[in-house]
Write an enzyme that holds these catalytic residues in place. Structure first.
Site, mmCIF file in Angstrom:
data_model
loop_
_atom_site.group_PDB
_atom_site.id
_atom_site.type_symbol
_atom_site.label_atom_id
_atom_site.label_comp_id
_atom_site.label_asym_id
_atom_site.label_seq_id
_atom_site.Cartn_x
_atom_site.Cartn_y
_atom_site.Cartn_z
ATOM 1 N N THR A 188 0.902 -1.335 -0.079
ATOM 2 C CA THR A 188 -0.033 -0.086 -0.166
ATOM 3 C C THR A 188 0.959 1.270 0.227
ATOM 4 O OG1 THR A 188 0.067 0.114 2.453
ATOM 5 C CG2 THR A 188 -1.649 -1.125 1.285
ATOM 6 N N GLU A 333 -5.531 -4.020 -0.885
ATOM 7 C CA GLU A 333 -5.869 -5.121 -0.014
ATOM 8 C C GLU A 333 -6.897 -6.068 -0.550
ATOM 9 O OE1 GLU A 333 -5.215 -2.337 1.037
ATOM 10 O OE2 GLU A 333 -4.420 -1.807 2.908
ATOM 11 N N LYS A 440 -16.022 16.121 10.964
ATOM 12 C CA LYS A 440 -16.705 15.938 11.758
ATOM 13 C C LYS A 440 -17.491 17.476 12.475
ATOM 14 C CE LYS A 440 -15.910 11.254 13.119
ATOM 15 N NZ LYS A 440 -14.438 11.188 13.119
ATOM 16 N N TRP A 445 -20.998 14.201 10.368
ATOM 17 C CA TRP A 445 -20.211 13.869 9.205
ATOM 18 C C TRP A 445 -20.489 14.601 8.044
ATOM 19 C CZ3 TRP A 445 -18.879 7.989 9.536
ATOM 20 C CH2 TRP A 445 -17.990 7.727 10.647
HETATM 21 P P1 ADP Z 1 -3.418 3.490 -0.888
HETATM 22 O O1 ADP Z 1 -4.186 3.287 0.389
HETATM 23 O O2 ADP Z 1 -2.127 2.853 -0.716
HETATM 24 O O3 ADP Z 1 -3.555 4.622 -1.531
HETATM 25 P P2 ADP Z 1 -5.134 2.104 -2.683
HETATM 26 O O4 ADP Z 1 -4.333 2.439 -3.790
HETATM 27 O O5 ADP Z 1 -5.466 0.561 -2.583
HETATM 28 O O6 ADP Z 1 -4.063 2.327 -1.612
HETATM 29 O O7 ADP Z 1 -6.209 2.928 -2.304
HETATM 30 C C1 ADP Z 1 -7.459 2.141 -1.947
HETATM 31 C C2 ADP Z 1 -8.174 3.543 -1.454
HETATM 32 O O8 ADP Z 1 -8.463 4.545 -2.413
HETATM 33 C C3 ADP Z 1 -9.802 3.073 -1.097
HETATM 34 O O9 ADP Z 1 -9.722 2.502 0.225
HETATM 35 C C4 ADP Z 1 -10.378 4.432 -1.428
HETATM 36 O O10 ADP Z 1 -10.235 5.417 0.009
HETATM 37 C C5 ADP Z 1 -9.953 5.049 -2.413
HETATM 38 N N1 ADP Z 1 -10.638 4.597 -3.815
HETATM 39 C C6 ADP Z 1 -10.465 3.898 -4.560
HETATM 40 N N2 ADP Z 1 -11.273 4.005 -5.508
HETATM 41 C C7 ADP Z 1 -12.305 5.012 -5.275
HETATM 42 C C8 ADP Z 1 -13.346 5.468 -5.802
HETATM 43 N N3 ADP Z 1 -13.745 5.027 -6.762
HETATM 44 N N4 ADP Z 1 -14.106 6.542 -5.120
HETATM 45 C C9 ADP Z 1 -13.442 6.819 -3.746
HETATM 46 N N5 ADP Z 1 -12.436 6.348 -3.195
HETATM 47 C C10 ADP Z 1 -11.765 5.546 -3.924
#
Ligand code: ADP
Length: 558
Positions: A188, A333, A440, A445
């Site tokens: 990540t 993940e 918040k 929220w």
């Molecule tokens: P990192 O946390 O390492 O940036 P990822 O690339 O796996 O890792 O990102 C996952 C996160 O990206 C998700 O948990 C979410 O918060 C955000 N995310 C992914 N796709 C979307 C989407 N279509 N809309 C909103 N948030 C998104």
């Protein structure tokens, strides 16, 4: 006790090599086209790719790489990277894709944590490798993805990928592996703390590829020419390098040039029908189309995810260019796919406005993923499109635990995503925030994503971020940080007035700040933690006004 009656079907393990073997055998002439670091466009076929992936497997075995060991990549999207995607796990080693946009210290941490045996790198990253090598003494060799003539001048001794591959004959049979063996390792991006590794298995990768290909998921097909803009160093390019050989789709790799003009030209030349990437990349492409006054002649679908797709972008793609946007949500993940915004037959009979509202959400789960939203007490929240909660998921391509970490991240068998969301009566997911980014206000929220989406719809706004700002009365109130579009102007008051009627009154930001640029993470997402730090001392005008009647602000006991 009676013995269970077992099925009598072949026990064929789900291995990633079977995906490429399938494409080589049944779509052998289908092309893989790559814009190379060397500057030219390279083309070959799935058949050629499998042969070279086998040569790579032989080369790695000759170098002494054992099954289970990690071989890392620091590379753009291209055919050699694809060979590493198959040549490494094909014989049981693990392909560890590293994001070169991370800070060198983070990369060194990742290489050491993963205990990478070898690192394959594109020559663009020669200086980075020189900086990493002294910090990663356990790496046995650095392999430049180039022939001997194109080896960069470096302090680190390096091997040539082409020389290694050329020394092998490709006469190699993929071994049958246990499908639960590890296939890929992705970290990540570690916006908080050190990056954490998600270790996929052959089984999870193949199941994910099946799921991704479904018509209501990424809907890939042998009739597609697919250009993944999403990098192969970011969550396996959302599974496209697996779903494409599974379906027989043509692959087009853009290399390192991801600007609007370069992407557009490659799309047109290769008759690309399908693409996928994060919103930031599409901003560049759409700007180019507008400025150059050109249109797509073959692109008809694109997946947008990684962060929320602004509704304005969705409308531009669909209404102006006739390109279907599939809004997708997922995470490292989760291999990464979780939900996609494809409508059911019934939903597509609704009014255009209702359909658009659904498409703006992150969509419906695909088979293989289950989800729920829970409140602070861990209890399930209703799927009414109103209740916000922590989003939990589970399924065969969701992680059970992080690489080399003993403690389980699971809660009652579910993985807490760290996202906050609503789910509506249509089972459509709507991500409102990362839990750490949620605002918040007076205990209620506010969705920073919704606030940003309104701002981005303003013609003078190029990019916007909404963050929580300290407030004496409400604890936190939204602050909007905006980058203006070149040659456009807008005032704070005009922008705030733009919110009228678009969100609840108490969601309207308390202040607007204009900046030249916003900080992004290595995967192109807004770096809100950094922004919050930058604006830690920002005083909202409303805070000064409210201070008069707020005893807390003066430090008095309530
Ligand atoms: P990192 O946390 O390492 O940036 P990822 O690339 O796996 O890792 O990102 C996952 C996160 O990206 C998700 O948990 C979410 O918060 C955000 N995310 C992914 N796709 C979307 C989407 N279509 N809309 C909103 N948030 C998104």
């Amino acid at each position: 006790m009676t013995t269970p009656l077992l099925g009598q079907m072949m026990d064929v393990p789900l291995t990633v090599s079977s995906l490429l073997a399938h494409a080589a055998r049944h779509f052998g002439d289908t092309e893989i086209v790559s814009r190379r670091i060397e500057g030219d466009v390279h083309r070959y076929t799935y058949r050629d790719c499998e042969k070279r992936a086998k040569q790579l497997a032989q080369a790695l075995i000759a170098l002494g790489v054992e099954p289970g060991e990690r071989v890392a990549t620091l590379a753009w999207n291209g055919y050699r990277h694809l060979e590493a995607y198959y040549g490494t796990p094909g014989f049981g080693a693990v392909c560890h894709t590293i994001n070169p946009r991370l800070f060198p210290d983070q990369i060194a941490y990742i290489v050491n944590h993963a205990d990478d045996a070898y690192v394959l790198f594109d020559t663009t990253f020669a200086a980075l490798v020189d900086c990493l090598a002294p910090q990663c003494p356990k790496v046995r060799g650095w392999i430049a993805l180039a022939d001997a003539a194109h080896l960069p001048k470096m302090q680190t001794p390096v091997l040539s990928y082409e020389t290694l591959v050329a020394a092998q004959d490709g006469n190699y049979a993929w071994p049958p592996l246990d499908e639960r063996q590890a296939s890929y390792l992705c970290y990540t991006s570690g916006t908080t703390g050190n990056p954490k590794g998600a270790l996929y298995s052959h089984r999870s990768t193949v199941l994910h590829a099946f799921g991704a290909s479904l018509p209501d998921a990424m809907s890939l097909s042998a009739r597609d020419s697919v250009l993944p803009v999403v990098p192969m160093f970011h969550v396996n390019a959302w599974g496209i390098p697996h779903a494409a050989p599974l379906t027989g789709a043509k692959l087009v790799f853009p290399g390192k040039d991801l600007d609007g003009k370069s992407l557009y030209e490659l799309m047109e030349n290769e008759r690309v029908t399908y693409s996928a990437g994060v919103p930031t990349v599409w901003l560049g492409l759409l700007n180019y189309l507008r400025e150059a006054g050109v249109r797509f002649s073959s692109l008809n679908r694109t997946v947008i995810g990684g962060s929320a797709c602004p509704p304005a972008m969705l409308r531009t793609f669909q209404d102006e260019y006739g390109v279907e946007v599939i809004h997708a949500w997922g995470m490292t993940e989760m291999s990464p796919l979780g939900t996609l915004s494809k409508l059911t037959w019934e939903q597509s009979q609704r009014s255009p406005d209702e359909q658009r509202k659904l498409r703006e959400k992150q969509g419906h789960v695909l088979y293989g993923v289950d989800m729920k939203i829970v409140g602070d007490d861990g209890r399930d929240l209703p799927w009414d499109g109103v209740a916000f909660g922590d989003l939990h998921v589970r399924g065969p391509w969701v992680i059970d635990r992080y690489f080399r970490k003993d403690d389980s991240p699971l809660v009652d068998g579910w993985f807490p995503t760290g996202d906050v969301a609503t789910i509506d009566q249509d089972s459509f997911l709507h991500i409102t925030d990362r839990s750490k980014d949620v605002i918040k206000s007076g205990g209620e929220w506010i969705s920073s994503i919704d606030i940003e989406n309104v701002a981005i719809a303003h013609p003078a706004v190029a990019e916007a971020a909404c963050i929580a700002c300290a407030h004496p009365k409400w604890t936190e109130r939204p602050l909007l940080v905006v980058v203006k579009r070149a040659a456009f102007d807008v005032t704070r008051e005009e922008l705030l007035a733009f919110y009228d009627g678009k969100v609840a009154k108490w969601w309207i930001p308390d202040d607007v700040v204009f900046v030249d640029e916003l900080p992004h993470t290595a995967t192109g997402k807004l770096q809100k933690l950094k922004l919050r730090d930058l604006f830690r001392d920002h005083v909202l005008p409303s805070a000064l006004a409210d201070e008069k009647d707020c005893p807390l602000a003066r430090g008095n006991p309530v």
